[in-house]
Design an enzyme around this catalytic site. Structure first.
Site, mmCIF file in Angstrom:
data_model
loop_
_atom_site.group_PDB
_atom_site.id
_atom_site.type_symbol
_atom_site.label_atom_id
_atom_site.label_comp_id
_atom_site.label_asym_id
_atom_site.label_seq_id
_atom_site.Cartn_x
_atom_site.Cartn_y
_atom_site.Cartn_z
ATOM 1 N N LYS A 202 0.857 -1.190 0.000
ATOM 2 C CA LYS A 202 0.000 0.000 0.000
ATOM 3 C C LYS A 202 0.891 1.237 0.000
ATOM 4 O O LYS A 202 1.944 1.239 0.656
ATOM 5 C CB LYS A 202 -0.885 -0.037 1.256
ATOM 6 C CG LYS A 202 -1.927 1.057 1.344
ATOM 7 C CD LYS A 202 -2.797 0.878 2.595
ATOM 8 C CE LYS A 202 -3.890 1.902 2.721
ATOM 9 N NZ LYS A 202 -4.734 1.687 3.925
ATOM 10 N N SER B 294 -9.598 1.705 2.931
ATOM 11 C CA SER B 294 -8.740 2.475 2.053
ATOM 12 C C SER B 294 -7.699 1.642 1.313
ATOM 13 O O SER B 294 -7.095 2.131 0.363
ATOM 14 C CB SER B 294 -8.024 3.549 2.864
ATOM 15 O OG SER B 294 -7.183 2.959 3.840
ATOM 16 N N SER C 152 -9.723 -0.790 7.044
ATOM 17 C CA SER C 152 -9.141 -0.614 5.712
ATOM 18 C C SER C 152 -8.425 -1.819 5.111
ATOM 19 O O SER C 152 -8.071 -1.779 3.928
ATOM 20 C CB SER C 152 -8.182 0.568 5.718
ATOM 21 O OG SER C 152 -8.917 1.753 5.588
#
Ligand code: GLN
Length: 490
Positions: free
Chosen positions: A83, A158, A182
């Site tokens: 990420k 996210s 997330s």
């Protein structure tokens, strides 16, 4: 090369590892297959903000050397996506924000470094909601990511880019971060497996901070075994993170027992009520029956009444911590800097005005308000007190149950654009995952079915440091079903 019907890019990490060790495939071959897949599907998925093609080729050659010399770990030669809120030395780390668009960190996050040290091959950095604030990856300053199962739906957020990349076969393993859901909510939306470890199990060093008392890094994979293998690599004390627990990580793969006999599993009543789509509820309750057939003792009505306070508590605490953490983006030290300002104050103001997107600004405003003089006691202190009550309620439930069972998300993936104008609707996407971060306990999301062709996720929550319990229950469920073997038609 014998991989049955499975193309190389859809192999599990543990299958790939076996084939690599047996010399049936090479790391270079596997990496090329994944890079080809990225080029083929990325125009439709848009899960990655950076593709590290050249580094990947070098790392793959090194992995092949390691395997030949007998120095391999179970992750050597396995393609990895990080990420984009995890620092990677010399490689852009943007947090999907204009503020960090050109930021190349001088060091690598501990969790990422441990995977690289284990021989994983970084193929890219994934798209996310800006600074990890959001539930759909639509808050990325660059572009939205599409759900691989249906291009008109969001992948969740996210960590939507990491989850979509796993589902689409753009990598075999990925890292996400989870402050309020997330990792788990995008795992649920993309039909993959995601683990949020106990707070403090994985180092946050080099993870760009959102809400430091809640943030935790964890794996996104196509199956439970790979999640345990990743935890083995990333868990364990790190002197660079003062909240990292002083404790050696166990071998998590020892918890992979396909048998739930004697496990006490509690179904959380509050998380099957209003707002939960009936088809999602039925699908998740069916998963509980599967665990019951595998020997678990299921308590079908466990009430956690404090659940109703989790969302309000989170939207005081997380923005408060965020407003403080994000004060560092002043246009002076690093990151985007607006030039042409008459003085320092204007420079700071314009940098933040143009560098941050609307959701990040909303959080900063909420947090600064909650922390301001006169309101601190009414909001922040009160939220901390309720946080303690929520934590105690979980502690109490775990004196009677080994694992708690809920949906990961109250709905299947919603449409792109459907909730962008309604922040409250967007916040409600995390109603089942946020209490877990507030309590600091571990949870896993794994696929448990489909509604109208869209994935549904099962969430299993464990007590503090109860990763083994959730892994065992999840593995039992996974081995009794075949949802994790489904792949989207891309
Ligand atoms: N969706 C939640 C939020 O917007 C959680 C995000 C996260 O876990 N990083 O804050």
């Amino acid at each position: 090369m014998t991989t049955g019907d499975t193309p190389l890019h859809h192999l599990s990490a543990h299958e790939a590892s076996r084939l690599l060790a047996a010399g049936e495939i090479s790391a270079v071959e596997l990496t090329e297959a994944v890079l080809n897949r990225i080029h083929a599907v990325e125009p439709r998925v848009r899960g990655l903000v950076t593709i590290t093609e050249e580094q990947a080729r070098g790392a793959a050659r090194e992995a092949d050397r390691r395997i030949r010399e007998g120095r391999a770990t179970p992750l050597t030669g396995v393609p990895l996506v990080l990420k984009d809120n995890m620092c990677t030395e010399g490689i852009p780390t943007t947090c999907s924000s204009r503020m960090l668009r050109d930021f190349r960190p001088p060091y690598t996050a501990t969790a990422a470094q441990r995977l690289l040290d284990a021989g994983a091959v970084l193929v890219g950095k994934s798209n996310m909601d800006e600074f990890a604030m959001g539930s759909s990856t639509e808050n990325s300053a660059f572009f939205p990511t599409h759900n691989p199962w249906n291009a008109n739906r969001v992948p969740g957020g996210s960590s939507g880019g990491s989850a979509a990349a796993i589902a689409a076969g753009e990598t075999l393993i990925a890292l996400g971060s989870d402050t309020g859901g997330s990792i788990r909510q995008p795992a649920s939306f993309c039909g993959v497996t995601g683990i949020k470890p106990t707070y403090g199990v994985v180092s946050r060093h080099g993870l760009i901070a959102f809400a430091s008392s809640l943030d935790q890094i964890g794996p996104l994979t196509s199956n439970v075994t790979d999640g345990a293998l990743m935890l083995n690599a990333i868990a364990g004390h790190d002197a660079m993170d003062s909240t990292s627990l002083r404790r050696d990580a166990p071998d998590y793969t020892r918890a992979l027992i396909p048998d739930a006999r004697g496990m006490k599993i509690g179904v959380v009543t509050e998380m099957f009520g209003a707002g939960v789509e009936p088809e999602v509820r039925d699908t998740v309750l069916q998963a509980a029956r599967v665990l019951e057939q595998a020997g678990a003792i299921v308590d079908w009505e466990v009430s956690l009444p404090m659940t109703q306070h989790a969302l309000p508590v989170y939207y005081i605490l997380a923005p408060s911590e965020a407003s403080s953490n994000l004060a560092r983006y002043d246009g002076i030290k690093y990151g985007y800097s607006w030039d042409g300002a008459a003085d320092m104050w204007e420079g700071m103001e314009k940098t933040r005005q143009h560098g941050f997107g609307p959701e990040v600004k909303r959080r900063i405003l909420l947090g600064a308000y909650a922390l301001s003089s006169g309101y601190y006691d009414a909001y922040y202190r009160k939220a901390q007190q309720v946080r303690t009550l929520i934590r105690r309620e979980y502690e109490d439930a775990f004196t009677r149950h080994d694992v708690l069972l809920t949906p990961t998300s109250p709905t299947v993936p919603f449409g792109l654009g459907e909730r962008t104008n309604n922040p409250l609707q967007m916040y409600l996407a995390d109603i089942c995952t946020i209490p877990v971060n507030i309590a600091g306990v571990p949870a896993i999301s794994l696929p448990c079915g489909f509604v109208n062709g869209l994935p549904v996720g099962l969430q299993l929550i464990g007590p503090s440091l109860g990763e083994e319990a959730i892994l065992r229950a999840a593995y039992t469920y996974e081995q009794a079903t075949d949802w994790h073997t489904r792949r989207p038609a891309l």
